[in-house]
Design an enzyme around this catalytic site. Sequence first.
Site, PDB file in Angstrom:
ATOM      1  N   ARG A  96       0.815  -1.230   0.000  1.00  0.00           N
ATOM      2  CA  ARG A  96       0.000   0.000   0.000  1.00  0.00           C
ATOM      3  C   ARG A  96       0.842   1.271   0.000  1.00  0.00           C
ATOM      4  O   ARG A  96       0.375   2.344   0.364  1.00  0.00           O
ATOM      5  CB  ARG A  96      -0.974   0.047   1.174  1.00  0.00           C
ATOM      6  CG  ARG A  96      -1.992  -1.060   1.135  1.00  0.00           C
ATOM      7  CD  ARG A  96      -3.217  -0.695   1.949  1.00  0.00           C
ATOM      8  NE  ARG A  96      -4.070  -1.851   2.030  1.00  0.00           N
ATOM      9  CZ  ARG A  96      -3.941  -2.783   2.973  1.00  0.00           C
ATOM     10  NH1 ARG A  96      -3.030  -2.660   3.904  1.00  0.00           N
ATOM     11  NH2 ARG A  96      -4.749  -3.825   2.963  1.00  0.00           N
ATOM     12  N   LYS A 129       3.692  11.852 -11.157  1.00  0.00           N
ATOM     13  CA  LYS A 129       2.874  10.959 -11.994  1.00  0.00           C
ATOM     14  C   LYS A 129       3.685   9.709 -12.258  1.00  0.00           C
ATOM     15  O   LYS A 129       4.860   9.780 -12.613  1.00  0.00           O
ATOM     16  CB  LYS A 129       2.586  11.609 -13.343  1.00  0.00           C
ATOM     17  CG  LYS A 129       1.428  12.557 -13.352  1.00  0.00           C
ATOM     18  CD  LYS A 129       1.100  12.848 -14.800  1.00  0.00           C
ATOM     19  CE  LYS A 129       0.151  14.001 -14.945  1.00  0.00           C
ATOM     20  NZ  LYS A 129      -0.075  14.349 -16.355  1.00  0.00           N
ATOM     21  N   GLU A 150      11.131  17.951 -24.880  1.00  0.00           N
ATOM     22  CA  GLU A 150      10.396  18.457 -23.702  1.00  0.00           C
ATOM     23  C   GLU A 150      10.897  19.855 -23.322  1.00  0.00           C
ATOM     24  O   GLU A 150      10.135  20.684 -22.823  1.00  0.00           O
ATOM     25  CB  GLU A 150      10.552  17.512 -22.506  1.00  0.00           C
ATOM     26  CG  GLU A 150      10.110  16.064 -22.755  1.00  0.00           C
ATOM     27  CD  GLU A 150       8.603  15.863 -22.887  1.00  0.00           C
ATOM     28  OE1 GLU A 150       7.832  16.841 -22.757  1.00  0.00           O
ATOM     29  OE2 GLU A 150       8.195  14.708 -23.145  1.00  0.00           O
ATOM     30  N   GLU A 181      -3.594  18.222 -11.575  1.00  0.00           N
ATOM     31  CA  GLU A 181      -3.957  18.523 -12.961  1.00  0.00           C
ATOM     32  C   GLU A 181      -5.415  18.898 -13.169  1.00  0.00           C
ATOM     33  O   GLU A 181      -6.139  18.271 -13.905  1.00  0.00           O
ATOM     34  CB  GLU A 181      -3.568  17.348 -13.880  1.00  0.00           C
ATOM     35  CG  GLU A 181      -3.489  17.786 -15.331  1.00  0.00           C
ATOM     36  CD  GLU A 181      -2.712  16.835 -16.224  1.00  0.00           C
ATOM     37  OE1 GLU A 181      -1.686  16.301 -15.770  1.00  0.00           O
ATOM     38  OE2 GLU A 181      -3.139  16.662 -17.367  1.00  0.00           O
ATOM     39  N   ARG A 229      -1.441  22.613 -14.935  1.00  0.00           N
ATOM     40  CA  ARG A 229      -0.537  21.493 -15.249  1.00  0.00           C
ATOM     41  C   ARG A 229      -0.818  20.907 -16.624  1.00  0.00           C
ATOM     42  O   ARG A 229       0.055  20.314 -17.252  1.00  0.00           O
ATOM     43  CB  ARG A 229      -0.647  20.420 -14.150  1.00  0.00           C
ATOM     44  CG  ARG A 229       0.349  19.279 -14.354  1.00  0.00           C
ATOM     45  CD  ARG A 229       0.485  18.372 -13.148  1.00  0.00           C
ATOM     46  NE  ARG A 229       1.477  17.337 -13.420  1.00  0.00           N
ATOM     47  CZ  ARG A 229       1.912  16.458 -12.526  1.00  0.00           C
ATOM     48  NH1 ARG A 229       1.443  16.484 -11.296  1.00  0.00           N
ATOM     49  NH2 ARG A 229       2.814  15.560 -12.862  1.00  0.00           N
ATOM     50  N   HIS A 284       1.266  16.630 -26.740  1.00  0.00           N
ATOM     51  CA  HIS A 284       1.175  15.246 -26.284  1.00  0.00           C
ATOM     52  C   HIS A 284      -0.114  14.530 -26.680  1.00  0.00           C
ATOM     53  O   HIS A 284      -0.153  13.305 -26.693  1.00  0.00           O
ATOM     54  CB  HIS A 284       1.337  15.173 -24.762  1.00  0.00           C
ATOM     55  CG  HIS A 284       2.768  15.274 -24.334  1.00  0.00           C
ATOM     56  ND1 HIS A 284       3.559  16.357 -24.642  1.00  0.00           N
ATOM     57  CD2 HIS A 284       3.570  14.423 -23.633  1.00  0.00           C
ATOM     58  CE1 HIS A 284       4.780  16.170 -24.143  1.00  0.00           C
ATOM     59  NE2 HIS A 284       4.804  15.008 -23.527  1.00  0.00           N
ATOM     60  N   HIS A 305       9.327   9.085 -28.159  1.00  0.00           N
ATOM     61  CA  HIS A 305       8.432  10.050 -27.518  1.00  0.00           C
ATOM     62  C   HIS A 305       8.724  11.472 -28.000  1.00  0.00           C
ATOM     63  O   HIS A 305       7.807  12.230 -28.340  1.00  0.00           O
ATOM     64  CB  HIS A 305       8.577   9.957 -25.996  1.00  0.00           C
ATOM     65  CG  HIS A 305       7.666  10.883 -25.255  1.00  0.00           C
ATOM     66  ND1 HIS A 305       6.301  10.724 -25.262  1.00  0.00           N
ATOM     67  CD2 HIS A 305       7.910  11.991 -24.510  1.00  0.00           C
ATOM     68  CE1 HIS A 305       5.749  11.700 -24.541  1.00  0.00           C
ATOM     69  NE2 HIS A 305       6.714  12.472 -24.072  1.00  0.00           N
TER      70      HIS A 305
HETATM   71 ZN    ZN Z   1       6.471  13.993 -22.748  1.00  0.00          ZN
END
Ligand code: ZN
Length: 340
Positions: A108, A130, A172, A224, A228, A235, A249
């Site tokens: 947990r 995230k 990025e 978010e 954010r 994306h 990516h």
């Molecule tokens: Zn990215």
Amino acid sequence: MKRFKINFSNSSTDYYLVGDIANLKKIIVFKDVVFITDENVFRYHKQKFKGRNTIVLKPGEEFKVQATVDAIIEQLIAMEADRKTTLIGVGGGVVTDITGYVASVYMRGIKFGFVPTTILAMVDASIGGKNGIDVGVYKNLVGTIRQPSFILHDHKFLNTLPETEWINGFAEIVKHACIKDAALFRQLEENSFKTFQKKKDTLRDLIQRNTVLKTKVVQGDEFEKGERRLLNFGHTLGHALENQYELSHGQAISIGMTYACHISEQLTGFKETSRVVNVLNKYGLPTYASFDKQKVFEVLKMDKKRERKEMNYILLSKIGKGIIQTIPLKKLEQILSEMS
Ligand code: ZN
Ligand code: ADP
């Protein structure tokens, strides 16, 4: 090592932006640590893991899946990892995403920290809590938001980073400049890859500036609800492209940013698409691509930013100013299909 304590809504993260993985022993008891890394990082930097509990994953996004999580959990059980254990992800975004996710669900939730070893992971993936895994073609469909206890940058890892991964990271960085930082954008226009690869101080400043930029955005909106979402610039389309075509990516979001600029031209009056395209090309990124619009749109519709019949799309009003715009799916489909 200089430490910055960054507060999030219900936890804090210690940032060591000029660090050395060897100095971790000053902040953590090694016998309670399990390192998670991948085969490439392990192969190049073996000595750093010597005598430590280490789980070595196969490299690559295709292993960012539940089966890998299961395998890690089995190894943690075998190592008798318990609630006192800290997981430390040493690697790129795939490693940090999985590490954060496993740490969030094992017993947990146990402590975790990151030593990001790619530019992308330093300025983006390791920041903000995230974490998660991909399911089929859907990137990051399953995961949690939970902040690491610490993030440590050890620039020595970048000595072995392949060129393609440098390019990924710069995608990025260009994104950050587009949505939030016009001065950074000019810096990218004025410099080149070579400057950043040769001048270690310039690179360190660049990485720190981007780390701070992303951190501030996350601090303002950890879960978010608004701001954010700007970080999703490029994306929405990017993710849809990434898992259907053989694109990295960075390449995928670069194409995504290019198209988002064109959508911006129609909806916000944005006029600087060519500057964005030039900077992307300058850092080795693709901009225009032919793709199966219908097929890509089907995946794009499933994006997490969708709300029923509308999509929150990130557009630019000018360089350095990203905005969130709600676009009806029908309209988005029409704009995309009309683009050459
Ligand atoms: Zn990215
Ligand atoms: P990202 O950080 O781009 O999200 P990954 O975790 O997939 O992505 O890392 C990209 C690739 O770079 C992987 O093949 C990984 O093994 C490799 N890699 C990560 N860090 C280093 C490094 N410091 N030196 C060499 N290869 C690395």
